[in-house]
Design a protein around this motif. Structure first.
Motif, short mmCIF file in Angstrom:
data_model
loop_
_atom_site.label_atom_id
_atom_site.label_comp_id
_atom_site.label_asym_id
_atom_site.label_seq_id
_atom_site.Cartn_x
_atom_site.Cartn_y
_atom_site.Cartn_z
N GLY B 30 0.83 -1.20 0.00
CA GLY B 30 0.00 0.00 0.00
C GLY B 30 0.86 1.25 0.00
O GLY B 30 0.60 2.23 -0.71
N TYR B 31 1.93 1.20 0.78
CA TYR B 31 2.88 2.30 0.87
C TYR B 31 3.55 2.52 -0.49
O TYR B 31 3.67 3.65 -0.97
CB TYR B 31 3.91 1.96 1.94
CG TYR B 31 5.03 2.96 2.08
CD1 TYR B 31 4.89 4.08 2.88
CD2 TYR B 31 6.25 2.76 1.42
CE1 TYR B 31 5.92 4.99 3.01
CE2 TYR B 31 7.28 3.66 1.55
CZ TYR B 31 7.11 4.78 2.35
OH TYR B 31 8.13 5.67 2.47
N TRP B 32 3.94 1.42 -1.12
CA TRP B 32 4.62 1.48 -2.42
C TRP B 32 3.71 2.09 -3.48
O TRP B 32 4.10 3.00 -4.21
CB TRP B 32 5.05 0.06 -2.80
CG TRP B 32 5.82 -0.01 -4.08
CD1 TRP B 32 7.14 0.24 -4.26
CD2 TRP B 32 5.30 -0.36 -5.37
NE1 TRP B 32 7.48 0.07 -5.58
CE2 TRP B 32 6.37 -0.30 -6.28
CE3 TRP B 32 4.02 -0.74 -5.84
CZ2 TRP B 32 6.21 -0.59 -7.63
CZ3 TRP B 32 3.86 -1.02 -7.19
CH2 TRP B 32 4.95 -0.95 -8.07
N VAL B 33 2.48 1.59 -3.57
CA VAL B 33 1.53 2.08 -4.58
C VAL B 33 1.29 3.57 -4.42
O VAL B 33 1.28 4.33 -5.39
CB VAL B 33 0.19 1.31 -4.47
CG1 VAL B 33 -0.89 1.99 -5.29
CG2 VAL B 33 0.37 -0.13 -4.95
N MET B 34 1.14 4.00 -3.16
CA MET B 34 0.83 5.40 -2.92
C MET B 34 1.98 6.33 -3.32
O MET B 34 1.78 7.52 -3.53
CB MET B 34 0.49 5.62 -1.45
CG MET B 34 -0.94 5.29 -1.15
SD MET B 34 -1.98 6.29 -2.20
CE MET B 34 -3.40 5.30 -2.42
N GLY B 35 3.20 5.77 -3.41
CA GLY B 35 4.33 6.57 -3.85
C GLY B 35 4.34 6.75 -5.36
O GLY B 35 5.09 7.56 -5.88
N ARG B 36 3.51 5.95 -6.07
CA ARG B 36 3.49 6.00 -7.52
C ARG B 36 2.21 6.59 -8.08
O ARG B 36 2.08 6.79 -9.27
CB ARG B 36 3.71 4.58 -8.08
CG ARG B 36 5.17 4.32 -8.27
CD ARG B 36 5.59 2.91 -7.92
NE ARG B 36 7.04 2.86 -7.74
CZ ARG B 36 7.65 3.19 -6.60
NH1 ARG B 36 6.94 3.54 -5.55
NH2 ARG B 36 8.95 3.15 -6.51
N LEU B 37 1.24 6.87 -7.20
CA LEU B 37 0.01 7.51 -7.64
C LEU B 37 0.13 9.01 -7.41
O LEU B 37 0.69 9.43 -6.42
CB LEU B 37 -1.18 6.98 -6.82
CG LEU B 37 -1.69 5.58 -7.13
CD1 LEU B 37 -2.89 5.27 -6.25
CD2 LEU B 37 -2.07 5.46 -8.59
N PRO B 38 -0.39 9.79 -8.35
CA PRO B 38 -0.43 11.23 -8.07
C PRO B 38 -1.39 11.49 -6.91
O PRO B 38 -2.50 10.99 -6.90
CB PRO B 38 -0.96 11.83 -9.37
CG PRO B 38 -1.66 10.71 -10.08
CD PRO B 38 -0.99 9.44 -9.65
N ILE B 39 -0.91 12.21 -5.89
CA ILE B 39 -1.76 12.49 -4.74
C ILE B 39 -2.56 13.75 -5.01
O ILE B 39 -2.11 14.86 -4.73
CB ILE B 39 -0.92 12.63 -3.45
CG1 ILE B 39 0.00 11.42 -3.30
CG2 ILE B 39 -1.82 12.82 -2.23
CD1 ILE B 39 -0.31 10.45 -2.23
N THR B 40 -3.73 13.58 -5.62
CA THR B 40 -4.62 14.72 -5.87
C THR B 40 -5.29 15.09 -4.55
O THR B 40 -5.25 14.33 -3.59
CB THR B 40 -5.71 14.32 -6.89
OG1 THR B 40 -6.50 13.28 -6.29
CG2 THR B 40 -5.09 13.79 -8.18
N PRO B 41 -5.92 16.28 -4.49
CA PRO B 41 -6.63 16.65 -3.25
C PRO B 41 -7.64 15.59 -2.83
O PRO B 41 -7.83 15.32 -1.65
CB PRO B 41 -7.33 17.97 -3.61
CG PRO B 41 -6.47 18.55 -4.69
CD PRO B 41 -5.92 17.38 -5.46
N ARG B 42 -8.29 14.96 -3.83
CA ARG B 42 -9.30 13.94 -3.52
C ARG B 42 -8.64 12.71 -2.89
O ARG B 42 -9.13 12.18 -1.90
CB ARG B 42 -10.04 13.57 -4.81
CG ARG B 42 -11.06 12.49 -4.64
CD ARG B 42 -12.29 12.77 -5.46
NE ARG B 42 -13.05 13.85 -4.88
CZ ARG B 42 -13.96 14.58 -5.54
NH1 ARG B 42 -14.19 14.35 -6.80
NH2 ARG B 42 -14.62 15.53 -4.93
N VAL B 43 -7.53 12.27 -3.48
CA VAL B 43 -6.82 11.11 -2.93
C VAL B 43 -6.33 11.43 -1.51
O VAL B 43 -6.43 10.63 -0.60
CB VAL B 43 -5.63 10.71 -3.83
CG1 VAL B 43 -4.77 9.65 -3.16
CG2 VAL B 43 -6.13 10.21 -5.18
N ARG B 44 -5.84 12.67 -1.35
CA ARG B 44 -5.35 13.07 -0.02
C ARG B 44 -6.47 13.02 1.02
O ARG B 44 -6.29 12.50 2.12
CB ARG B 44 -4.76 14.48 -0.09
CG ARG B 44 -4.31 15.03 1.26
CD ARG B 44 -3.48 16.28 1.11
NE ARG B 44 -2.15 16.01 0.61
CZ ARG B 44 -1.14 15.57 1.38
NH1 ARG B 44 -1.35 15.34 2.66
NH2 ARG B 44 0.03 15.35 0.87
#
Lengths: 233, 106
Positions: B30-44
């Motif tokens: 989960g940590y790894w994937v989140m480093g490769r996804l753009p963290i948009t305001p919605r994702v945040r």
């Protein structure tokens, strides 16, 4: 908002260790019960230490021991590994939510550190992050401490049978859920949390009634996160 | 202590490696994937909502399974935390409440 650098210090690790003190009785009781179960199922001492310290995920270990049969065949092996995957699925989400916190830690430190990821140190670390703490020793110190206590607690249980015949008599079984509930309190900030938690609770309860087991943690958590993400205030 | 206590069945070692491996992949994944996804305001916002949602989803089934006694203990823990803001007190009073309720036969 100014962002402080994420650091790692011994002081932070010690502080993290101290923060998980209240859950020691709960961890020790659960670990001792696992040791007893493992002994009853006929695992050798070494096998018990191995599964307990290397898998390091209580619920999945207990369910795997339900499936365990001696002698092991490939079917049992796949079932035990599959059950570990299903029950620990929530770790994906827990790890994902640590990204903002540990994202600036170098990978060669973060990935070994993630071995010690469990609900307790994750929650402690997030609560401290919320308060402005940026020393990730909080996460690492509490994780290694909980791991050490968990690893040792299995030993008396294995040799002494059930030291604590029924943890329920002493209320030891409510320590972990009570700890979680206590750490939930400061996370409430307003309407967004109310809606998100209601969504999580509703979906989790429904999943629990329909499917049972541990899937409710995963489905409820996703529902709550989606509700939180799409609620514009 | 005998040698048998320090022996391990080969198949069992494979089970442990399999369980430990899949659990570590989930821990790190989960940590790894989140480093490769753009963290948009919605994702945040979704990530921020995740911790509370996970706790609610973890505790609620325990309450449903444990019945009224466990439910009361969780209420005690939350109430103590609201008033005193000390996790160890919340845990202590919840465990004491559980012991008391069970001694009373609930």
């Amino acid at each position: 908002m100014s962002e402080k650098n994420v650091t790692l210090s011994l002081k932070g690790c010690v502080q993290g260790s101290m923060l998980c003190l209240p859950v020691f009785p709960g961890i020790i009781a659960l670990g001792a019960v696992f040791g007893t179960v493992a002994a009853q199922k006929g695992l050798t001492f070494l096998e018990t230490l191995m599964i307990n310290s290397m898998v390091y995920a209580g619920a999945s270990q207990f369910v795997a021991m339900e499936i365990y049969k001696d002698p092991l065949n490939w079917g049992t092996l796949i079932a035990m590994v599959g059950v570990a995957g299903a029950i620990n699925m929530r770790m994906l989400l827990i790890g994902a939510s640590l990204r903002p916190w540990l994202g600036r830690v170098p990978a060669y430190q973060a990935y070994p550190g993630l071995f010690f990821l469990t609900d307790i140190n994750w929650l402690l670390a997030l609560a401290q992050y919320d308060k402005g703490e940026r020393d990730w020793g909080i996460y690492l110190g509490s994780g290694m401490t909980v791991w050490a206590v968990w690893s040792l607690s299995v030993i008396p249980g294995y040799f002494a049978g059930s030291l604590i015949s029924d943890p329920k008599t002493f209320g030891l079984d409510v320590i972990l859920p009570a700890f979680f509930a206590a750490l939930l309190v400061p996370l409430w900030k307003g309407r967004r949390q109310t809606v998100s938690w209601l969504a999580a609770g509703g979906v989790a309860a429904l999943t629990w009634y329909l499917v049972g087991g541990y899937w409710s943690i995963f489905t409820g958590a996703i529902a709550g996160a989606v509700a939180g993400a799409y609620l514009d205030d | 202590m005998t040698d048998a206590a320090f022996s391990a069945d080969r198949m069992f070692v494979l089970v442990v490696l399999g369980m430990a491996g899949i659990t570590y992949m989930l821990r790190a994944g989960g940590y790894w994937v989140m480093g490769r996804l753009p963290i948009t305001p919605r994702v945040r916002r979704g990530l921020e909502a995740l911790p509370g949602a996970i706790i609610v989803s973890t505790v609620l089934p325990i309450v449903l399974q444990g019945g009224i006694a466990v439910a009361l203990c969780i209420v005690v823990a939350a109430a103590v935390q609201v008033r005193m803001k000390k996790e160890y007190l919340a845990v202590f009073f919840a465990a004491a409440a559980a012991a008391g309720l069970r001694a009373a036969g609930l």
